[in-house]
Design a protein around this motif. Structure first.
Motif, PDB file in Angstrom:
ATOM      1  N   MET A   1      42.794  52.944  46.629  1.00  0.00           N
ATOM      2  CA  MET A   1      41.423  53.020  46.107  1.00  0.00           C
ATOM      3  C   MET A   1      40.488  53.738  47.075  1.00  0.00           C
ATOM      4  SD  MET A   1      42.837  49.927  45.088  1.00  0.00           S
ATOM      5  CE  MET A   1      42.030  48.649  46.020  1.00  0.00           C
ATOM      6  N   SER A   2      40.708  53.519  48.371  1.00  0.00           N
ATOM      7  CA  SER A   2      39.839  54.118  49.378  1.00  0.00           C
ATOM      8  C   SER A   2      39.917  55.636  49.390  1.00  0.00           C
ATOM      9  CB  SER A   2      40.230  53.586  50.762  1.00  0.00           C
ATOM     10  OG  SER A   2      41.589  53.889  51.042  1.00  0.00           O
TER      11      SER A   2
ATOM     12  N   ASN B   1      25.963  52.584  43.554  1.00  0.00           N
ATOM     13  CA  ASN B   1      25.533  51.285  43.030  1.00  0.00           C
ATOM     14  C   ASN B   1      25.196  50.292  44.146  1.00  0.00           C
ATOM     15  OD1 ASN B   1      25.882  50.819  39.845  1.00  0.00           O
ATOM     16  ND2 ASN B   1      27.324  52.392  40.546  1.00  0.00           N
ATOM     17  N   GLY B   2      25.046  50.797  45.364  1.00  0.00           N
ATOM     18  CA  GLY B   2      24.604  49.963  46.465  1.00  0.00           C
ATOM     19  C   GLY B   2      25.671  49.091  47.085  1.00  0.00           C
ATOM     20  N   ILE B   3      26.951  49.383  46.816  1.00  0.00           N
ATOM     21  CA  ILE B   3      28.037  48.595  47.397  1.00  0.00           C
ATOM     22  C   ILE B   3      28.288  49.077  48.817  1.00  0.00           C
ATOM     23  CG2 ILE B   3      30.417  47.813  47.149  1.00  0.00           C
ATOM     24  CD1 ILE B   3      28.559  46.995  44.843  1.00  0.00           C
ATOM     25  N   ARG B   4      28.192  48.193  49.799  1.00  0.00           N
ATOM     26  CA  ARG B   4      28.472  48.551  51.188  1.00  0.00           C
ATOM     27  C   ARG B   4      29.976  48.428  51.406  1.00  0.00           C
ATOM     28  NH1 ARG B   4      23.362  47.870  53.784  1.00  0.00           N
ATOM     29  NH2 ARG B   4      24.292  48.837  55.643  1.00  0.00           N
ATOM     30  N   LEU B   5      30.584  49.445  51.984  1.00  0.00           N
ATOM     31  CA  LEU B   5      32.042  49.443  52.120  1.00  0.00           C
ATOM     32  C   LEU B   5      32.496  50.227  53.340  1.00  0.00           C
ATOM     33  CD1 LEU B   5      33.260  52.476  51.102  1.00  0.00           C
ATOM     34  CD2 LEU B   5      32.403  51.631  48.925  1.00  0.00           C
ATOM     35  N   VAL B   6      33.731  49.940  53.742  1.00  0.00           N
ATOM     36  CA  VAL B   6      34.421  50.737  54.741  1.00  0.00           C
ATOM     37  C   VAL B   6      35.762  51.121  54.137  1.00  0.00           C
ATOM     38  CG1 VAL B   6      35.463  48.734  55.886  1.00  0.00           C
ATOM     39  CG2 VAL B   6      35.231  50.877  57.132  1.00  0.00           C
TER      40      VAL B   6
ATOM     41  N   VAL C   1      34.733  55.888  45.262  1.00  0.00           N
ATOM     42  CA  VAL C   1      33.887  55.612  46.430  1.00  0.00           C
ATOM     43  C   VAL C   1      32.447  56.038  46.158  1.00  0.00           C
ATOM     44  CG1 VAL C   1      33.468  56.220  48.846  1.00  0.00           C
ATOM     45  CG2 VAL C   1      35.798  55.755  48.059  1.00  0.00           C
ATOM     46  N   ASP C   2      32.267  57.219  45.557  1.00  0.00           N
ATOM     47  CA  ASP C   2      30.918  57.719  45.261  1.00  0.00           C
ATOM     48  C   ASP C   2      30.195  56.793  44.279  1.00  0.00           C
ATOM     49  OD1 ASP C   2      31.387  59.867  46.914  1.00  0.00           O
ATOM     50  OD2 ASP C   2      31.878  61.260  45.289  1.00  0.00           O
ATOM     51  N   THR C   3      30.918  56.296  43.268  1.00  0.00           N
ATOM     52  CA  THR C   3      30.307  55.399  42.279  1.00  0.00           C
ATOM     53  C   THR C   3      29.887  54.084  42.916  1.00  0.00           C
ATOM     54  OG1 THR C   3      31.622  56.365  40.479  1.00  0.00           O
ATOM     55  CG2 THR C   3      30.680  54.181  40.093  1.00  0.00           C
TER      56      THR C   3
ATOM     57  N   ALA D   1      44.794  50.163  40.925  1.00  0.00           N
ATOM     58  CA  ALA D   1      44.107  51.407  41.284  1.00  0.00           C
ATOM     59  C   ALA D   1      44.062  52.404  40.134  1.00  0.00           C
ATOM     60  CB  ALA D   1      44.778  52.046  42.493  1.00  0.00           C
ATOM     61  N   SER D   2      44.926  52.245  39.132  1.00  0.00           N
ATOM     62  CA  SER D   2      44.967  53.181  38.002  1.00  0.00           C
ATOM     63  C   SER D   2      44.082  52.735  36.834  1.00  0.00           C
ATOM     64  CB  SER D   2      46.408  53.341  37.505  1.00  0.00           C
ATOM     65  OG  SER D   2      46.911  52.103  37.014  1.00  0.00           O
ATOM     66  N   SER D   3      43.429  51.586  36.958  1.00  0.00           N
ATOM     67  CA  SER D   3      42.613  51.068  35.858  1.00  0.00           C
ATOM     68  C   SER D   3      41.389  51.944  35.617  1.00  0.00           C
ATOM     69  CB  SER D   3      42.167  49.633  36.168  1.00  0.00           C
ATOM     70  OG  SER D   3      41.199  49.212  35.222  1.00  0.00           O
ATOM     71  N   PRO D   4      41.109  52.300  34.345  1.00  0.00           N
ATOM     72  CA  PRO D   4      39.922  53.116  34.061  1.00  0.00           C
ATOM     73  C   PRO D   4      38.621  52.345  34.292  1.00  0.00           C
ATOM     74  CG  PRO D   4      41.009  52.440  32.020  1.00  0.00           C
ATOM     75  CD  PRO D   4      41.921  52.044  33.140  1.00  0.00           C
ATOM     76  N   ASP D   5      38.688  51.006  34.334  1.00  0.00           N
ATOM     77  CA  ASP D   5      37.494  50.190  34.542  1.00  0.00           C
ATOM     78  C   ASP D   5      37.379  49.696  35.982  1.00  0.00           C
ATOM     79  OD1 ASP D   5      36.694  50.344  31.836  1.00  0.00           O
ATOM     80  OD2 ASP D   5      38.111  48.756  31.295  1.00  0.00           O
ATOM     81  N   LEU D   6      38.111  50.315  36.895  1.00  0.00           N
ATOM     82  CA  LEU D   6      38.165  49.822  38.259  1.00  0.00           C
ATOM     83  C   LEU D   6      36.789  49.748  38.906  1.00  0.00           C
ATOM     84  CD1 LEU D   6      39.837  48.878  40.673  1.00  0.00           C
ATOM     85  CD2 LEU D   6      40.185  51.275  41.294  1.00  0.00           C
ATOM     86  N   ALA D   7      35.991  50.783  38.782  1.00  0.00           N
ATOM     87  CA  ALA D   7      34.668  50.804  39.419  1.00  0.00           C
ATOM     88  C   ALA D   7      33.802  49.660  38.899  1.00  0.00           C
ATOM     89  CB  ALA D   7      33.988  52.141  39.189  1.00  0.00           C
ATOM     90  N   ASN D   8      33.748  49.481  37.576  1.00  0.00           N
ATOM     91  CA  ASN D   8      32.939  48.407  36.998  1.00  0.00           C
ATOM     92  C   ASN D   8      33.451  47.035  37.420  1.00  0.00           C
ATOM     93  OD1 ASN D   8      31.239  50.193  35.632  1.00  0.00           O
ATOM     94  ND2 ASN D   8      32.559  50.251  33.827  1.00  0.00           N
ATOM     95  N   ASP D   9      34.774  46.893  37.509  1.00  0.00           N
ATOM     96  CA  ASP D   9      35.354  45.610  37.923  1.00  0.00           C
ATOM     97  C   ASP D   9      34.953  45.266  39.362  1.00  0.00           C
ATOM     98  OD1 ASP D   9      36.560  45.404  35.467  1.00  0.00           O
ATOM     99  OD2 ASP D   9      38.527  46.088  36.149  1.00  0.00           O
ATOM    100  N   ILE D  10      34.989  46.278  40.233  1.00  0.00           N
ATOM    101  CA  ILE D  10      34.635  46.034  41.639  1.00  0.00           C
ATOM    102  C   ILE D  10      33.150  45.720  41.771  1.00  0.00           C
ATOM    103  CG2 ILE D  10      34.451  47.091  43.916  1.00  0.00           C
ATOM    104  CD1 ILE D  10      37.012  48.634  43.303  1.00  0.00           C
ATOM    105  N   ILE D  11      32.311  46.451  41.062  1.00  0.00           N
ATOM    106  CA  ILE D  11      30.866  46.200  41.110  1.00  0.00           C
ATOM    107  C   ILE D  11      30.556  44.777  40.639  1.00  0.00           C
ATOM    108  CG2 ILE D  11      28.643  46.853  40.097  1.00  0.00           C
ATOM    109  CD1 ILE D  11      29.763  49.761  40.002  1.00  0.00           C
ATOM    110  N   ALA D  12      31.218  44.348  39.546  1.00  0.00           N
ATOM    111  CA  ALA D  12      31.008  42.992  39.031  1.00  0.00           C
ATOM    112  C   ALA D  12      31.484  41.945  40.039  1.00  0.00           C
ATOM    113  CB  ALA D  12      31.746  42.825  37.697  1.00  0.00           C
ATOM    114  N   LEU D  13      32.622  42.208  40.671  1.00  0.00           N
ATOM    115  CA  LEU D  13      33.156  41.282  41.668  1.00  0.00           C
ATOM    116  C   LEU D  13      32.177  41.107  42.825  1.00  0.00           C
ATOM    117  CD1 LEU D  13      35.534  39.696  43.059  1.00  0.00           C
ATOM    118  CD2 LEU D  13      36.201  41.897  44.042  1.00  0.00           C
ATOM    119  N   VAL D  14      31.692  42.219  43.361  1.00  0.00           N
ATOM    120  CA  VAL D  14      30.784  42.172  44.510  1.00  0.00           C
ATOM    121  C   VAL D  14      29.500  41.414  44.163  1.00  0.00           C
ATOM    122  CG1 VAL D  14      29.368  43.576  46.058  1.00  0.00           C
ATOM    123  CG2 VAL D  14      31.718  44.257  45.564  1.00  0.00           C
ATOM    124  N   ARG D  15      28.951  41.655  42.974  1.00  0.00           N
ATOM    125  CA  ARG D  15      27.686  41.018  42.609  1.00  0.00           C
ATOM    126  C   ARG D  15      27.871  39.545  42.250  1.00  0.00           C
ATOM    127  NH1 ARG D  15      25.305  46.260  39.268  1.00  0.00           N
ATOM    128  NH2 ARG D  15      24.740  47.454  41.147  1.00  0.00           N
ATOM    129  N   ASN D  16      28.926  39.230  41.514  1.00  0.00           N
ATOM    130  CA  ASN D  16      29.142  37.838  41.108  1.00  0.00           C
ATOM    131  C   ASN D  16      29.500  36.945  42.298  1.00  0.00           C
ATOM    132  OD1 ASN D  16      28.652  38.541  38.456  1.00  0.00           O
ATOM    133  ND2 ASN D  16      30.820  38.776  37.930  1.00  0.00           N
TER     134      ASN D  16
END
Length: 343
Positions: free
Chosen positions: A128-129, A141-146, A135-137, A101-116
């Motif tokens: 993270m929640s 980027n179109g990530i659906r989440l709860v 959450v806004d980022t 949760a402290s990673s500066p690249d967390l948002a990009n990592d999650i976006i890549a995970l969801v798309r790949n």
């Protein structure tokens, strides 16, 4: 033996393939009796839809993700079981992914995970929640989440959310200790990156003040949600010249560490020291004496969060998308009692 197919289900239920598909996807337009007939055929045949194959056959993805960063294994296992149970009921696959949760690249990592991985959506667990910028980022980027968050009410940002009222439950635990006669109640924090730690601390402080007890900073120790930090924090509190007669640990793992520290110091629990935890994990039941705690239905919370995500993915009407709250309930066990006279 070959695995049963959707054709086998249709033949057994005496319906079309399209009807079976609608029931599996929980779509409208299927009569209740027919829906039950199909579900019985699925159960009788032990049919499990292949999420990968379903995703390849259509533009829609049939896989979800569970993202977490928590050192408590019991919490993580309960979360996994809750999400997985709904995925199995609805024919979705599940990808479980630990995060930093402290990673500066967390948002990009999650976006890549969801798309790949072609994930339809993700269940985002604390902490993270509770990071609004993240959450806004993701949503931008179109990530659906709860989100699963610690709060007395749902955040007003329009996101799908399940919230847990940790503050009210922590108030109840502290109030219980005060009503037993404890005036010096210690508090051991969980990780400060978790909103639950702050909410539980606020509940502790609110209860003290409501009963006319001024919070003492010397009785509060920072730490993480771990047995070791519970042990170390308790040793520090028990070394005070005017030590507490009760200690409230932010979760059961911390409280179990407090119990070990008390035993190592020759104290009798609960008569020399009362101990309370939070979450009602196996630690609370397996300890001796069993721990007073707040029962948090983690599996139920995870199940409801997953259903909430699926409702959102299906674009159901807003009236069906109410964010739901949970309030952990006080469970009194043998680790708390009135303090010894003159303590």
């Amino acid at each position: 033996m070959r695995k049963p197919t959707i054709k086998d289900v249709a033949a057994r239920a005496e319906v079309s393939l399209k009807t079976v598909s609608r029931v599996i996807n929980d779509e409208a337009g299927v009569h209740a009796r027919t829906r039950e007939q199909v579900r019985k055929a699925i159960a009788d045949l032990d049919y499990r839809p292949d999420p990968s194959a379903r995703s390849l056959r259509s533009a829609q993805s049939y896989a979800l993700g569970l993202l977490y960063d928590n050192p408590n294994p019991y919490y993580v296992i309960a979360m996994q079981n809750g999400v997985l149970s709904v995925c199995r009921e609805t024919g979705y696959g599940l990808q479980i992914h630990p995060c930093d949760a402290s990673s500066p690249d967390l948002a990009n990592d999650i976006i890549a995970l969801v798309r790949n991985a072609r994930l339809a959506g993700i269940v985002l667990a604390p902490p993270m929640s509770e990071q609004q910028a993240l959450v806004d980022t993701l949503r931008a980027n179109g990530i659906r989440l709860v989100r699963i968050v610690s709060a007395s009410r749902a955040p007003q940002d329009g996101s799908a959310c399940i919230f847990v009222d940790d503050r009210d439950a922590a108030y109840a635990i502290t109030e219980h200790l005060i009503q037993l006669g404890h005036q010096r109640v210690g508090f051991l924090w969980g990780g400060k990156s978790h909103g639950s730690s702050w909410e539980r601390f606020k509940g502790y402080e609110d209860a003290l003040r409501d009963y006319g007890i001024e919070p003492d900073p010397a009785l509060v120790v920072e730490g993480d949600y771990s047995f070791d930090d519970g042990f170390r924090g308790a040793r520090r509190l028990l070394a005070l010249p005017n030590r507490p007669t009760a200690i409230f640990g932010s979760n059961d793992e911390i409280a179990a560490g407090v119990l070990a520290a008390a035993r190592s110091g020759g104290l009798n629990v609960p008569y020399d020291l009362s101990i309370a935890g939070f979450e009602d994990s196996p630690f609370s039941k397996q300890s001796w004496p069993a721990l007073t705690t707040a029962k948090q239905a983690t599996e139920d919370i995870a199940r409801r969060a997953t259903r909430r995500l699926l409702e959102d993915l299906r674009d159901q009407p807003v009236s069906a998308l109410a964010n739901e709250g949970f309030s952990p309930e006080l469970v009194v066990r043998g680790s708390t009692a009135p303090p010894r006279p003159g303590a």
